[in-house]
Design a protein around this motif. Sequence first.
Motif, PDB file in Angstrom:
ATOM      1  N   ILE A  52       0.836  -1.203   0.000  1.00  0.00           N
ATOM      2  CA  ILE A  52       0.000   0.000   0.000  1.00  0.00           C
ATOM      3  C   ILE A  52       0.867   1.248   0.000  1.00  0.00           C
ATOM      4  O   ILE A  52       0.589   2.222  -0.717  1.00  0.00           O
ATOM      5  N   ASP A  53       1.949   1.240   0.783  1.00  0.00           N
ATOM      6  CA  ASP A  53       2.877   2.377   0.790  1.00  0.00           C
ATOM      7  C   ASP A  53       3.499   2.598  -0.585  1.00  0.00           C
ATOM      8  O   ASP A  53       3.844   3.729  -0.941  1.00  0.00           O
ATOM      9  N   SER A  58      -3.758  -3.284  -6.112  1.00  0.00           N
ATOM     10  CA  SER A  58      -4.110  -4.689  -6.200  1.00  0.00           C
ATOM     11  C   SER A  58      -2.991  -5.528  -5.593  1.00  0.00           C
ATOM     12  O   SER A  58      -1.821  -5.361  -5.940  1.00  0.00           O
ATOM     13  N   VAL A  59      -3.365  -6.421  -4.679  1.00  0.00           N
ATOM     14  CA  VAL A  59      -2.409  -7.288  -3.984  1.00  0.00           C
ATOM     15  C   VAL A  59      -2.978  -8.706  -3.993  1.00  0.00           C
ATOM     16  O   VAL A  59      -4.177  -8.900  -3.788  1.00  0.00           O
ATOM     17  N   VAL A  60      -2.111  -9.685  -4.235  1.00  0.00           N
ATOM     18  CA  VAL A  60      -2.530 -11.083  -4.194  1.00  0.00           C
ATOM     19  C   VAL A  60      -1.620 -11.850  -3.240  1.00  0.00           C
ATOM     20  O   VAL A  60      -0.393 -11.781  -3.357  1.00  0.00           O
ATOM     21  N   HIS A 211      -9.659  -2.721   6.712  1.00  0.00           N
ATOM     22  CA  HIS A 211     -11.022  -2.529   6.206  1.00  0.00           C
ATOM     23  C   HIS A 211     -11.230  -1.157   5.584  1.00  0.00           C
ATOM     24  O   HIS A 211     -11.988  -1.013   4.611  1.00  0.00           O
ATOM     25  N   ARG A 212     -10.587  -0.113   6.068  1.00  0.00           N
ATOM     26  CA  ARG A 212     -10.775   1.206   5.466  1.00  0.00           C
ATOM     27  C   ARG A 212     -10.198   1.254   4.056  1.00  0.00           C
ATOM     28  O   ARG A 212     -10.774   1.880   3.166  1.00  0.00           O
ATOM     29  N   PHE A 213      -9.077   0.593   3.834  1.00  0.00           N
ATOM     30  CA  PHE A 213      -8.469   0.569   2.492  1.00  0.00           C
ATOM     31  C   PHE A 213      -9.314  -0.284   1.540  1.00  0.00           C
ATOM     32  O   PHE A 213      -9.517   0.077   0.378  1.00  0.00           O
ATOM     33  N   ILE A 218      -9.102  -0.643  -2.689  1.00  0.00           N
ATOM     34  CA  ILE A 218      -7.894  -1.458  -2.817  1.00  0.00           C
ATOM     35  C   ILE A 218      -8.306  -2.930  -2.795  1.00  0.00           C
ATOM     36  O   ILE A 218      -9.076  -3.362  -1.938  1.00  0.00           O
ATOM     37  N   LYS A 219      -7.798  -3.698  -3.744  1.00  0.00           N
ATOM     38  CA  LYS A 219      -8.216  -5.084  -3.929  1.00  0.00           C
ATOM     39  C   LYS A 219      -7.152  -6.017  -3.356  1.00  0.00           C
ATOM     40  O   LYS A 219      -5.980  -5.931  -3.720  1.00  0.00           O
ATOM     41  N   VAL A 220      -7.565  -6.900  -2.462  1.00  0.00           N
ATOM     42  CA  VAL A 220      -6.684  -7.917  -1.894  1.00  0.00           C
ATOM     43  C   VAL A 220      -7.329  -9.282  -2.133  1.00  0.00           C
ATOM     44  O   VAL A 220      -8.471  -9.506  -1.733  1.00  0.00           O
ATOM     45  N   ASP A 221      -6.613 -10.175  -2.805  1.00  0.00           N
ATOM     46  CA  ASP A 221      -7.098 -11.522  -3.087  1.00  0.00           C
ATOM     47  C   ASP A 221      -6.197 -12.549  -2.407  1.00  0.00           C
ATOM     48  O   ASP A 221      -5.012 -12.292  -2.161  1.00  0.00           O
ATOM     49  N   ILE A 222      -6.764 -13.711  -2.115  1.00  0.00           N
ATOM     50  CA  ILE A 222      -6.006 -14.860  -1.620  1.00  0.00           C
ATOM     51  C   ILE A 222      -6.257 -16.005  -2.587  1.00  0.00           C
ATOM     52  O   ILE A 222      -7.414 -16.331  -2.886  1.00  0.00           O
TER      53      ILE A 222
END
Length: 514
Positions: A52-53, A58-60, A211-213, A218-222
């Motif tokens: 994020i910094d 998008s993060v996986v 949760h705010r991001f 902002i997309k976070v997938d697992i």
Amino acid sequence: MSSSASLRASWQYEVPTSGSAHLPPDAGYAKALTNQGYSFEAAVADLIDNSIDAGADSVVVHFLRDSDRIVSLLVLDNGRGMDASGLDQAMTVGHQREYGDDALGMYGTGLKAASLSHAKSLTVISRTRRSAPAGRKLTAEGIEDGFRCDTVDQGFAQEQIDVYDGLIEWQGTIVRWDRVRAFETIAPGQSEQFLSKAISQLEQHLGLYLHRFLSRGIKVDIAVWDVSTGEETDHISVDALDPFGYKLPGKAGYPKKIMAQVEGVGQVALEAHIWPAKSNLAGFRQIGPVQQRQGFYFYRNDRLVQAGGWNNLRAIEGHLVLARVAVDLPAVSSSVFSLTVKKDGVEVTPAFTIGVDEARDSGGDSFHAFLADAQVVYREGASRSVVERQAVIEPGKGFDPMVKRAVREELPLKPGEDPIRIDWVTLPEGKFFDLDREGNGILLNKEFREDFNDGRRGGANDAPVTKTLLYLLLQDCFGLGRWEKKRADRIDYWNAILLASVHAQRERRSRNIP
């Protein structure tokens, strides 16, 4: 006055010195670095903070498995990336970089400490818009060997970037953990259960602390990828778990802002919330034991860094489970608030609790009046009768996250049971579904998969309506002792009827009948 007399006069205020020496860390520091007490979820969250910094949207989080063995964990992002020089700095133990006022990073140790607390090998591969992919590898053995950091083969770095070119197009970073201690200690045949539990806990932690991001887009997938088949076997999107996400408050007039005058800081806003009694919403029930989640929720630059607790203001109390208070830490650092390295708690000095004790809202009501209101709402809710719903085994792998969350919100879950998974597999002709009762699995005939995905193969969490209806129909077939003949007969005729329905659907599709 003589020098000795001067020393005697000032000893209680300052310790005098007569020289100095630079003492670099010993290589044995590796043991301290790898035992920082990070939970698995907190360590992964720390890596995502770096993403994020770096400006990633998008993060996986990618688990790699090979048959029944979990191989590696990767965190991928499409942030700004780093060149070779930036990688050297990032992998330097103890390196301090400049942090902006809105950065999530603080101490410059998170990447190394979080990673090496769980993995014996940390690799970072990155590229920027102006530099070719480069990589560095840091191991526990390398740190013991004079803080040695290895350079990743440039060809391999390029290959890794290419594998994830759908996410990392022109810039981005891959953080890779190998020789992960938890993965290496999983017993044969237990990797599926481990992954299911690990992903569920990770989803909950990331959904809450970020949760705010997540709410801002902002997309976070697992995801889970089987390297032996080249197939993705599971994929979920992490949804925001807002600890203040009720539809209506438990009492009219809330949330309300209560201002505390804190010595050394100034005015600190306390946003006081009262949840409605007996709520089943995810933000109340699915973020841990509700009794432990009462109290203060501290945020630093919109990142949650403490989820509940009263910080020595008062003890945890059953009648206060509906009381939660959001506090945004001041942008300017102070000695009053001290954030843990793992970003999972805040230490406060008595200046804060004294300020809270004396805090009042704009109408003159005190913080203690808020606590009294929360207790009243709890007691009134406890006196209401409710219909008891039958507990179920929660849905797991193969079910859409929205379905899993809805089940948790609407129904009580049976404790100590592995989640029910649902898979598309090869089944004998004449079967639409089967049960793997020992493995808590509902097995669907993959011959019919395209019929429920508009002619496409579908993803790991496809056909949500069909899967959910089967789950509701079949969930009471698991966790039983003796398998009754009557129940087996019911499964047989359900199968026959559903098989007829899927053939009817296939026929209508082939003739383009709506």
